[in-house]
Write a protein that holds these residues in place. Structure first.
Motif, PDB file in Angstrom:
ATOM      1  N   TYR A 450      83.843  67.248  19.714  1.00 41.28           N
ATOM      2  CA  TYR A 450      82.338  66.624  19.924  1.00 41.28           C
ATOM      3  C   TYR A 450      82.383  66.084  21.356  1.00 41.28           C
ATOM      4  N   LEU A 451      83.120  65.212  21.401  1.00 41.15           N
ATOM      5  CA  LEU A 451      83.102  64.215  22.631  1.00 41.15           C
ATOM      6  C   LEU A 451      83.485  64.973  23.927  1.00 41.15           C
ATOM      7  N   SER A 452      84.482  66.096  24.012  1.00 37.92           N
ATOM      8  CA  SER A 452      84.839  66.820  25.174  1.00 37.92           C
ATOM      9  C   SER A 452      83.706  67.879  25.503  1.00 37.92           C
ATOM     10  N   MET A 453      83.022  68.534  24.284  1.00 31.96           N
ATOM     11  CA  MET A 453      82.117  69.269  24.754  1.00 31.96           C
ATOM     12  C   MET A 453      80.700  68.597  25.264  1.00 31.96           C
ATOM     13  N   GLY A 454      80.449  67.363  24.507  1.00 31.32           N
ATOM     14  CA  GLY A 454      79.272  66.625  24.871  1.00 31.32           C
ATOM     15  C   GLY A 454      79.314  66.096  26.270  1.00 31.32           C
ATOM     16  N   SER A 455      80.481  65.620  26.600  1.00 33.89           N
ATOM     17  CA  SER A 455      80.464  65.059  27.906  1.00 33.89           C
ATOM     18  C   SER A 455      80.392  66.232  29.148  1.00 33.89           C
ATOM     19  N   LEU A 456      80.981  67.362  28.877  1.00 38.03           N
ATOM     20  CA  LEU A 456      80.856  68.452  29.614  1.00 38.03           C
ATOM     21  C   LEU A 456      79.531  68.941  30.089  1.00 38.03           C
ATOM     22  N   LEU A 457      78.873  68.958  28.908  1.00 42.67           N
ATOM     23  CA  LEU A 457      77.380  69.451  28.816  1.00 42.67           C
ATOM     24  C   LEU A 457      76.462  68.280  29.554  1.00 42.67           C
ATOM     25  N   SER A 485      76.009  65.584  23.883  1.00 46.29           N
ATOM     26  CA  SER A 485      75.695  66.552  24.824  1.00 46.29           C
ATOM     27  C   SER A 485      74.111  66.364  25.458  1.00 46.29           C
ATOM     28  N   MET A 486      73.325  65.933  24.903  1.00 47.38           N
ATOM     29  CA  MET A 486      71.899  65.655  25.458  1.00 47.38           C
ATOM     30  C   MET A 486      71.405  67.039  26.155  1.00 47.38           C
ATOM     31  N   LYS A 487      71.682  67.947  25.288  1.00 52.15           N
ATOM     32  CA  LYS A 487      71.365  69.489  25.933  1.00 52.15           C
ATOM     33  C   LYS A 487      71.502  70.396  24.532  1.00 52.15           C
ATOM     34  N   ARG A 488      70.609  71.040  24.300  1.00 54.29           N
ATOM     35  CA  ARG A 488      70.551  71.880  23.253  1.00 54.29           C
ATOM     36  C   ARG A 488      71.417  73.217  23.680  1.00 54.29           C
ATOM     37  N   VAL A 489      71.894  73.965  22.612  1.00 57.61           N
ATOM     38  CA  VAL A 489      72.733  75.209  22.823  1.00 57.61           C
ATOM     39  C   VAL A 489      72.335  76.112  21.925  1.00 57.61           C
ATOM     40  N   TYR A 490      71.744  77.114  22.297  1.00 57.59           N
ATOM     41  CA  TYR A 490      71.174  78.276  21.542  1.00 57.59           C
ATOM     42  C   TYR A 490      72.318  79.314  20.970  1.00 57.59           C
ATOM     43  N   PHE A 548      86.849  74.237  26.659  1.00 57.99           N
ATOM     44  CA  PHE A 548      85.591  74.539  26.831  1.00 57.99           C
ATOM     45  C   PHE A 548      85.034  74.623  28.284  1.00 57.99           C
ATOM     46  N   SER A 549      84.073  75.716  28.685  1.00 58.39           N
ATOM     47  CA  SER A 549      83.847  75.800  30.043  1.00 58.39           C
ATOM     48  C   SER A 549      82.286  76.366  30.073  1.00 58.39           C
ATOM     49  N   ILE A 550      81.825  75.839  31.182  1.00 61.20           N
ATOM     50  CA  ILE A 550      80.253  76.044  31.355  1.00 61.20           C
ATOM     51  C   ILE A 550      80.264  77.204  32.465  1.00 61.20           C
ATOM     52  N   TYR A 551      79.471  78.338  32.195  1.00 60.22           N
ATOM     53  CA  TYR A 551      79.257  79.377  33.356  1.00 60.22           C
ATOM     54  C   TYR A 551      77.733  79.388  33.540  1.00 60.22           C
ATOM     55  N   ARG A 552      77.382  79.778  35.098  1.00 63.70           N
ATOM     56  CA  ARG A 552      76.230  80.027  35.512  1.00 63.70           C
ATOM     57  C   ARG A 552      76.137  81.586  35.530  1.00 63.70           C
TER      58      ARG A 552
END
Length: 556
Positions: A450-457, A485-490, A548-552
């Protein structure tokens, strides 16, 4: 007088600090993470609301508690869905602390403030009991020693230990204001003619204003105080004085409700909105098909024992019986036969107990659903059954033994010694049992993800991003993941699902008005479909934390 009380009060403060440090150490391993069970709704919501205020400014958000963080798919305040079941006073201290330390609100920050509340609640209970015991005729040093009882109970009972660290929203935040205002009320006549009278009166009205902005339970507290003043003719003995007194008393809570009504648009809209909520939460509970138990069974046989120990309901019931008997004795006594201190102590106990019972049975549906509905009984349990009620009972009993049985001082000392030893034995058993309940509350483990994913987002996504994932969803409720995260993920398990959602957002926002980001758990990437694999190969890696990774991704 002040110098005589200074040293005992310093000792009480030091004792409270020492026991508090021990209590914090007991629950230290559960400090920081948000509970992943049902209670995540409370602390998670507080963090989410406070972060919105910190990022955008509460005035810019009309002091609304918004369910959705600022993002391109939620362009207006209306689309972000305001939570209007409670006023926003709970969030304000967290926001102010965040601004003071210049750091965004977090679960850790909320829990530190919650622990501070617990300490202040304990200190207020101990000091109030000290002064009441002194007024009852107990020596200052004995009163100082006895003040350890509310300190030990409040800081070691299972329910307060948990709720006043790990869980924070209106039902927990209001307890400090509850304890503060009844302490001011019980000593009002003592303070009114001193040089501190105007200050304490102003503090009372400030608390009565702000407490209403924290939780509806505080309205019940003010109602009971109002009845107390009416019954004792404290508003005035003439019609004009009574009206003046009532107007001054009612002005702060009415002003608070007026401010809150602005979030609805008008007072009438607020009444219409809250009436439905009140009707739901006050609905009488007969037999729940889910739990197969009635309301009283749920409260007295389950929630109270779960939070305070197997004997908690019996202790509370016995204390209520003694409380009523003493009250009847005080009413029947002739004028001058009972000391004002005895009446004052009984009134204080009434203020700790009656609002809790009234709120519990008025909002039955609310009390049934939420196990924190019994948290407020921790105040009465801290000061009543093992301290103030026995003190009053012994004082009244000694007077009766002297007059009816003509017992001498030595006999009275023996009787009192036996009674105190029995009381201390019961206190020890109750405290050990209640303290053991804490582990039932703290038996949880928050996933580290939760913390890792949230801080990444939170760090890597922007306002223009709409985030999708083949295997992760972050909704607005429950709020635990969104508070990080303060960001929704769909969630889009298949590429076709992703395309359908992109088409929807394109129709709503326009093709050039948002960016597409994809959140991936790299441990699960190999399990994805071929279409997803090819899409991620074409996407641009922005950042990674743990697995966890974020892609554009450019869809068009």
């Amino acid at each position: 007088m002040r110098s005589k009380n200074l040293t005992p009060l310093i000792i009480v403060f030091a004792l409270a600090c020492g026991v508090f440090a021990h209590s914090v150490e007991q629950r230290a391993q559960w400090f920081g993470p948000i509970d992943t069970g049902i209670h995540e709704w409370l602390t998670g919501s507080t963090v989410k609301f406070a972060k919105n205020w910190y990022r955008e400014g509460p005035a810019n958000l009309d002091f609304l508690m918004l369910e959705e963080p600022s993002s391109v798919e939620f362009p207006t305040l209306d689309s972000r869905k305001a939570y209007l079941s409670y006023p926003p006073g709970t969030v304000l201290p967290i926001y102010l602390i965040a601004k003071l330390v210049n750091r965004p609100p977090s679960a850790t920050m909320v829990m530190r403030y919650n622990l501070l509340n617990h300490f202040l609640i304990t200190l207020l209970l101990a000091t109030t009991c000290y002064f009441l015991l002194c007024k009852l005729g107990v020596t200052r040093w004995f009163a100082t020693a006895l003040s350890a009882i509310p300190i030990g109970l409040q800081l070691n009972m299972g329910a307060p230990m948990y709720w006043h660290q790990n869980v924070y929203f209106s039902d927990q935040a209001v307890i400090l204001f509850f304890v503060g205002i009844i302490s001011l009320e019980v000593f009002r006549e003592d303070i009114r003619k001193t040089k501190y009278g105007h200050f304490c009166a102003a503090l009372f009205y400030l608390i009565s204003f702000y407490g209403v902005l924290v939780d509806w339970f505080f309205v019940v507290v003010l109602f009971v105080i109002f009845l107390k003043r009416c019954f004792l003719l404290e508003f005035g003995r003439t019609a004009i004085d009574w009206v003046k007194g009532v107007l001054v008393f009612c002005l702060p809570p009415i002003a608070a409700l007026g401010l809150f009504s602005m979030q609805f648009g008008s007072p009438m809209q607020m009444l219409n909105g809250l009436s439905g909520i009140a009707a739901l939460r006050s609905r009488q509970v007969e037999i729940s098909p889910e739990f197969n138990m009635g309301f009283n069974e749920r409260i007295w046989e389950h929630l109270l024992p779960y939070g305070y120990g197997d004997n908690a309901s019996y202790v509370l019931l016995a204390a209520v019986v003694v409380f009523v008997l003493i009250g009847v004795g005080l009413l029947r006594a002739r004028s001058g036969q009972t000391s004002p201190a005895m009446q004052q102590t009984w009134i204080y106990l009434a203020l700790t107990l009656i609002p809790c019972l009234l709120h519990l049975y008025t909002l039955q549906n609310h009390s049934w659903i939420h196990d924190f509905s019994v948290l407020k009984f921790g105040i009465f349990l801290s000061v009543g059954p093992f301290l103030l009620l026995p003190a009053m009972f012994l004082l009244l009993g000694n007077n009766w033994l002297r007059s009816a049985l003509n017992l001498g001082e030595n006999s009275l000392i023996a009787v009192n010694t036996i009674a105190i030893l029995a009381l201390l034995s019961g206190l020890t058993i109750f405290l050990l049992d209640s303290n053991s309940r804490a582990i039932h509350f703290f038996a949880f483990k928050q996933p580290r993800e939760y913390l890792s994913m949230g801080s990444l987002l939170e760090a890597e996504s922007s306002y223009q991003d709409i985030v999708f994932s083949p295997h992760i969803e972050i909704p607005n409720a429950p709020p635990i993941m969104l508070s990080y995260s303060m960001k929704r993920v769909y969630l889009s398990p298949e590429v076709e699902d992703l395309q359908n959602q992109l088409d929807r957002f394109t129709r709503e926002l326009g093709v050039d008005n948002f960016n597409v980001a994809i959140l991936v758990d790299e441990h699960l990437r190999k399990r994805l479909s071929k279409d997803w694999q090819e899409m991620l190969d074409r996407a641009e890696l922005i950042s990674s934390r743990l697995h966890f990774s974020i892609y554009r991704y450019q869809p068009y």
